[in-house]
Design a protein around this motif. Structure first.
Motif, PDB file in Angstrom:
ATOM      1  N   UNK A 183       3.828   2.938 -12.502  1.00 24.17           N
ATOM      2  CA  UNK A 183       4.771   2.025 -13.336  1.00 24.17           C
ATOM      3  C   UNK A 183       5.338   0.844 -12.658  1.00 24.17           C
ATOM      4  N   UNK A 184       5.062   0.575 -11.450  1.00 21.69           N
ATOM      5  CA  UNK A 184       5.358  -0.398 -10.858  1.00 21.69           C
ATOM      6  C   UNK A 184       6.704  -0.358 -10.114  1.00 21.69           C
ATOM      7  N   UNK A 185       7.312   0.976 -10.493  1.00 15.72           N
ATOM      8  CA  UNK A 185       8.887   1.381  -9.921  1.00 15.72           C
ATOM      9  C   UNK A 185       8.577   2.670  -9.284  1.00 15.72           C
ATOM     10  N   UNK A 186       9.433   3.128  -8.098  1.00 12.99           N
ATOM     11  CA  UNK A 186       9.489   4.297  -7.707  1.00 12.99           C
ATOM     12  C   UNK A 186      11.006   4.984  -8.171  1.00 12.99           C
ATOM     13  N   UNK A 187      10.569   6.010  -9.090  1.00 16.35           N
ATOM     14  CA  UNK A 187      11.819   6.654  -9.961  1.00 16.35           C
ATOM     15  C   UNK A 187      12.316   7.938  -8.961  1.00 16.35           C
ATOM     16  N   UNK A 188      13.338   8.291  -9.355  1.00 12.16           N
ATOM     17  CA  UNK A 188      14.103   9.466  -8.797  1.00 12.16           C
ATOM     18  C   UNK A 188      13.117  10.786  -8.507  1.00 12.16           C
ATOM     19  N   UNK A 189      12.292  11.016  -9.449  1.00 10.85           N
ATOM     20  CA  UNK A 189      11.423  12.212  -9.288  1.00 10.85           C
ATOM     21  C   UNK A 189      10.180  11.982  -8.238  1.00 10.85           C
ATOM     22  N   UNK A 190       9.883  10.594  -8.266  1.00 10.96           N
ATOM     23  CA  UNK A 190       8.813  10.409  -7.136  1.00 10.96           C
ATOM     24  C   UNK A 190       9.358  10.264  -5.780  1.00 10.96           C
ATOM     25  N   UNK A 191      10.681   9.847  -5.591  1.00  9.61           N
ATOM     26  CA  UNK A 191      11.387  10.128  -4.265  1.00  9.61           C
ATOM     27  C   UNK A 191      11.261  11.220  -3.772  1.00  9.61           C
ATOM     28  N   UNK A 214       1.056  -1.095   0.053  1.00  3.62           N
ATOM     29  CA  UNK A 214       0.108   0.136  -0.118  1.00  3.62           C
ATOM     30  C   UNK A 214       0.728   1.225  -0.080  1.00  3.62           C
ATOM     31  N   UNK A 215       1.835   1.338   0.772  1.00  4.84           N
ATOM     32  CA  UNK A 215       2.833   2.386   0.846  1.00  4.84           C
ATOM     33  C   UNK A 215       3.510   2.606  -0.673  1.00  4.84           C
ATOM     34  N   UNK A 216       3.931   1.436  -1.142  1.00  4.32           N
ATOM     35  CA  UNK A 216       4.506   1.504  -2.437  1.00  4.32           C
ATOM     36  C   UNK A 216       3.763   2.088  -3.368  1.00  4.32           C
ATOM     37  N   UNK A 217       2.607   1.681  -3.597  1.00  2.00           N
ATOM     38  CA  UNK A 217       1.350   2.381  -4.344  1.00  2.00           C
ATOM     39  C   UNK A 217       1.302   3.537  -4.246  1.00  2.00           C
ATOM     40  N   UNK A 218       1.403   4.351  -2.967  1.00  2.00           N
ATOM     41  CA  UNK A 218       1.215   5.697  -2.842  1.00  2.00           C
ATOM     42  C   UNK A 218       2.393   6.401  -3.404  1.00  2.00           C
ATOM     43  N   UNK A 219       3.436   5.836  -3.259  1.00  2.00           N
ATOM     44  CA  UNK A 219       4.957   6.445  -3.752  1.00  2.00           C
ATOM     45  C   UNK A 219       5.061   6.394  -5.412  1.00  2.00           C
ATOM     46  N   UNK A 220       4.398   5.284  -5.730  1.00  2.00           N
ATOM     47  CA  UNK A 220       4.689   5.154  -7.225  1.00  2.00           C
ATOM     48  C   UNK A 220       3.557   5.652  -7.886  1.00  2.00           C
ATOM     49  N   UNK A 242       9.628  13.608  -3.529  1.00  2.00           N
ATOM     50  CA  UNK A 242       8.117  14.134  -2.951  1.00  2.00           C
ATOM     51  C   UNK A 242       7.713  12.862  -1.776  1.00  2.00           C
ATOM     52  N   UNK A 243       8.666  12.134  -1.474  1.00  2.00           N
ATOM     53  CA  UNK A 243       8.083  11.060  -0.674  1.00  2.00           C
ATOM     54  C   UNK A 243       7.495  11.612   0.798  1.00  2.00           C
ATOM     55  N   UNK A 244       8.122  12.548   1.521  1.00  2.00           N
ATOM     56  CA  UNK A 244       7.620  13.061   2.744  1.00  2.00           C
ATOM     57  C   UNK A 244       6.418  13.600   2.622  1.00  2.00           C
TER      58      UNK A 244
END
Length: 74
Positions: free
Chosen positions: A21-29, A11-17, A31-33
């Motif tokens: 795409x099935x991956x967390x890329x640098x641009x998505x990271x 669930x957390x992964x899906x919020x961050x992705x 905004x993680x906080x």
């Protein structure tokens, strides 16, 4: 976070992705906080790079669900 179930990690992964795409890329990271708190801030470039380096076990420049789960449980 180590006590999180596999379902919770997913669930957390899906919020961050954000792009699904099935991956967390640098641009998505960056905004993680902000994903978890209205008071959250963007990560700096060096923080983003460090997080990516810690989690990207196969060196492809992005974090898959398996890599994310390993990071959460380390």
């Amino acid at each position: 976070m180590r006590a999180m179930t596999a379902e919770d990690v997913k669930k957390v992964f899906m919020v961050l992705d954000v792009d699904g795409s099935g991956f967390i890329e640098e641009e998505e990271l960056k905004f993680v906080l902000k994903s978890f708190s209205q008071e959250g801030r963007d990560l700096t470039d060096s923080e983003t790079s460090a997080f990516l380096k810690a989690a990207d076990k196969d060196g492809d420049g992005k974090i898959g669900i398996d890599e994310f789960e390993i990071l959460v449980h380390e």
